[in-house]
Design an enzyme around this catalytic site. Structure first.
Site, PDB file in Angstrom:
ATOM      1  N   GLY A 219      28.423 -13.465   4.152  1.00 41.28           N
ATOM      2  CA  GLY A 219      29.469 -13.580   3.138  1.00 41.28           C
ATOM      3  C   GLY A 219      30.830 -13.958   3.685  1.00 41.28           C
ATOM      4  O   GLY A 219      30.965 -14.440   4.822  1.00 41.28           O
TER       5      GLY A 219
ATOM      6  N   ALA B   4      53.274 -11.903   1.114  1.00 42.76           N
ATOM      7  CA  ALA B   4      53.356 -10.954   2.233  1.00 42.76           C
ATOM      8  C   ALA B   4      52.360  -9.827   2.037  1.00 42.76           C
ATOM      9  O   ALA B   4      52.689  -8.642   2.117  1.00 42.76           O
ATOM     10  CB  ALA B   4      54.771 -10.406   2.346  1.00 42.76           C
TER      11      ALA B   4
ATOM     12  N   GLY C 143      46.494 -13.470  -3.052  1.00 45.14           N
ATOM     13  CA  GLY C 143      45.465 -12.643  -3.674  1.00 45.14           C
ATOM     14  C   GLY C 143      44.138 -13.378  -3.826  1.00 45.14           C
ATOM     15  O   GLY C 143      44.055 -14.579  -3.604  1.00 45.14           O
TER      16      GLY C 143
ATOM     17  N   HIS D 297      43.901  15.523  25.157  1.00 42.55           N
ATOM     18  CA  HIS D 297      45.161  14.984  25.656  1.00 42.55           C
ATOM     19  C   HIS D 297      44.885  14.092  26.856  1.00 42.55           C
ATOM     20  O   HIS D 297      44.089  14.470  27.712  1.00 42.55           O
ATOM     21  CB  HIS D 297      46.087  16.138  26.068  1.00 42.55           C
ATOM     22  CG  HIS D 297      47.358  15.664  26.690  1.00 42.55           C
ATOM     23  ND1 HIS D 297      48.381  15.134  25.938  1.00 42.55           N
ATOM     24  CD2 HIS D 297      47.768  15.616  27.992  1.00 42.55           C
ATOM     25  CE1 HIS D 297      49.375  14.789  26.751  1.00 42.55           C
ATOM     26  NE2 HIS D 297      49.019  15.070  27.996  1.00 42.55           N
TER      27      HIS D 297
END
Ligand code: FAD
Ligand code: NAI
Length: 462
Positions: free
Chosen positions: A40, A177, A268, A441
């Site tokens: 697609g 934008a 769009g 961390h």
């Protein structure tokens, strides 16, 4: 003429995922695709090729701007555009071939050609008519047309042409934008084009958190993108090699023009259902051209389902995939389910932008009391080491119950970080639940934990 339990029309992320899940659930399945390759829009001219070009151009940006700072000296690489396009095409090929392999593995027939539905229970492909107890329409979307603008996919292009330009333009104008405009605008700005984005509204990326919008636009400006906001494009005139964009500023109605080598129209997309014969079947549509479905992706015509960009909701590959799986499950007699409240959206610029759930605006509109936990990547050691301190994590939680309602991240790996919040939201977690979870961390994800701590007694590193 073959007889199937399910025929899926369209092999994008909605269609191919639906076909695979149907086959896995024991249903005899075929998928109709008119393109030369499966996958697609997403795999051929969307998500995958755009991310390949974003990756390659980001590497160039890193070499030009950050390598020297880390003691990596030497000339920055120059751009071999043909090779970059070949790399992108190779990535597409690997992915589309992958779907072909999955179809064979799951014994899904690929019916090659454009499909239509002459009657419920029948799908016509070329001269052949196949029978199917169930039909899933997954025909996706196409770029919306802009009045006064004729796209030739050479000088005036949609995203499809922009992914295959013959050369890197000196000047590019991007109309809109939104996600496509900013992702592809970033690619060309990094490759050396002078990019000007012309946007109708006064802010970029409509629907996104306001603070993120402002920070994002500031960062993109720093990267060289120029913005003309509040501008309504009137027309685009072409010469043989260039184009002239005429726009009016909404604040004073003054008219202006801009020249460019390439104009990208990114205003769009709209559902693509041409040629299916839905009118004749009496399939109900929304006034925006989307196929109407009920809570189970069923249309008003018995045995015909629809999913993905062709129906309502965000036009995102993962939303289409989830609907594909769920519709398959419904057809197989199971309880297919999609939680539309927890669908993340990601913009793959640098830094990335990611969002899930409610925004402050949507919460205000509902009159809900909420609290904000915010943490800047400046307080994150890993981000500082990687020149990625610009940006923040913003968590929204219910003021009373502390339940997480949404998250908005602009910063390094935001598109991956958002999923921690998605999982938390799926489990109905509170901000405290996230804050009490030990995070390794040094990782970027510590910033998400700190934002969760900021919803309670406060973050540690700010
Ligand atoms: P599609 O992917 O559009 O697939 C529909 C398929 O149906 C097509 O192959 C078409 O040829 C076929 N078809 C149509 N009609 C027929 C017919 N009658 N017979 C046979 N075949 C037919 N989303 C993200 O989530 N992340 C991203 O990073 C992202 N990047 C994008 C970048 C670009 C440039 C674009 C344009 C889109 C991007 N998207 C992204 C959106 C995403 O591509 C779509 O949301 C997604 O592809 C929708 O999937 P779908 O299965 O509904 O339809
Ligand atoms: P979009 O809806 O994201 O943005 C379109 C922009 O164009 C908006 O800012 C709008 O205000 C502006 N606009 C509309 N008309 C205009 C005009 N006449 N003049 C100037 N500006 C105008 O649409 P976009 O970027 O084309 O993307 C289409 C879809 O593809 C989106 O829905 C998105 O979900 C999907 N997509 C998703 C990606 C991702 O998930 N990373 C990447 C690319 C596309």
């Amino acid at each position: 003429m073959a007889n199937y339990d399910v025929i899926v029309i369209g092999s994008g992320p909605g269609g191919y995922v639906a076909a695979i899940r149907c086959a896995q659930l024991g249903l005899k399945t075929a998928c109709v695709e008119g393109r030369e390759t499966l996958g697609g829009t997403c795999l051929n001219v969307g998500c995958i090729p755009s991310k390949a070009l974003l990756h390659a151009s980001h590497m160039l940006h890193e070499a030009e701007h950050n390598f020297g700072k880390m003691g990596l000296k030497g000339k920055s690489p120059s751009v071999d555009w043909k090779q970059m396009l070949a790399y992108k095409d190779d990535v597409i090929g690997q992915n589309t071939k992958g779907i072909e392999f999955l179809f064979k593995k799951n014994k899904i027939d690929w019916l090659k050609g454009w499909g239509s539905i002459p009657a419920a229970g029948r799908v016509k492909v070329g001269d052949e008519v196949h029978e199917a107890r169930n039909i899933i329409i997954a025909t996706g979307s196409q770029a919306s047309a802009l009045p006064g603008v004729e796209v030739d996919e050479k000088i005036v292009v949609t995203s499809t042409g922009a992914l295959d330009l013959p050369k890197v333009p000196k000047k590019m104008i991007v109309i809109g934008a939104g996600v496509i405009g900013l992702e592809l605008g970033s690619v060309y700005a990094r490759l050396g084009s002078q990019v000007t984005v012309v946007e109708f509204l006064d802010h970029i990326t409509p629907g996104m958190d306001g603070e993120v919008q402002k920070t994002f636009q500031r960062m993109l400006k720093k990267q060289g993108l120029e913005f003309i906001m509040g501008a309504a494009v009137q027309s685009v005139d072409k010469t043989k090699t260039k184009a002239k964009v005429t726009y009016k500023l909404r604040k004073d109605d003054s008219e202006h023009t801009l020249d460019a080598d390439t104009v990208l129209v990114a205003t769009g997309r709209r559902p693509y259902t041409d040629g299916l014969g839905l009118d004749a079947l009496g399939v109900e549509m929304t006034d925006r051209g989307q196929i109407k479905t009920d809570g189970h992706w069923h249309t008003n015509v018995k045995g015909i389902y629809a999913i993905g960009d062709a129906i309502e909701g965000p036009m995102l590959a993962h939303k289409a995939e989830d609907e594909g799986m769920a519709a398959a499950e419904v057809i197989a007699g199971k309880a297919g389910h999609v939680n539309y409240g927890v669908i993340p959206g990601v913009i793959y610029t640098h830094p990335e932008v990611a969002a899930v759930g409610e925004t402050e605006d949507s919460l205000k509109a509902q009159g809900r009391a909420y609290k904000i936990g915010k943490f800047s990547f400046m307080g994150n050691g890993r981000a500082k080491a990687n020149f990625a301190g610009d940006g923040f994590v913003k968590l929204l939680a219910d003021k009373e119950t502390d339940r997480i309602l949404g998250a908005h991240i602009i910063g390094p790996m935001a598109g991956d970080l958002i999923h921690e919040v998605c999982v938390a939201m799926e489990f109905g977690a509170s901000a405290e639940d996230l804050a009490l979870t030990c995070h390794a961390h040094p990782t970027y994800s510590e910033a998400v934990r700190e934002a969760a701590l900021a919803c309670g007694d406060g973050p540690i590193h700010s």
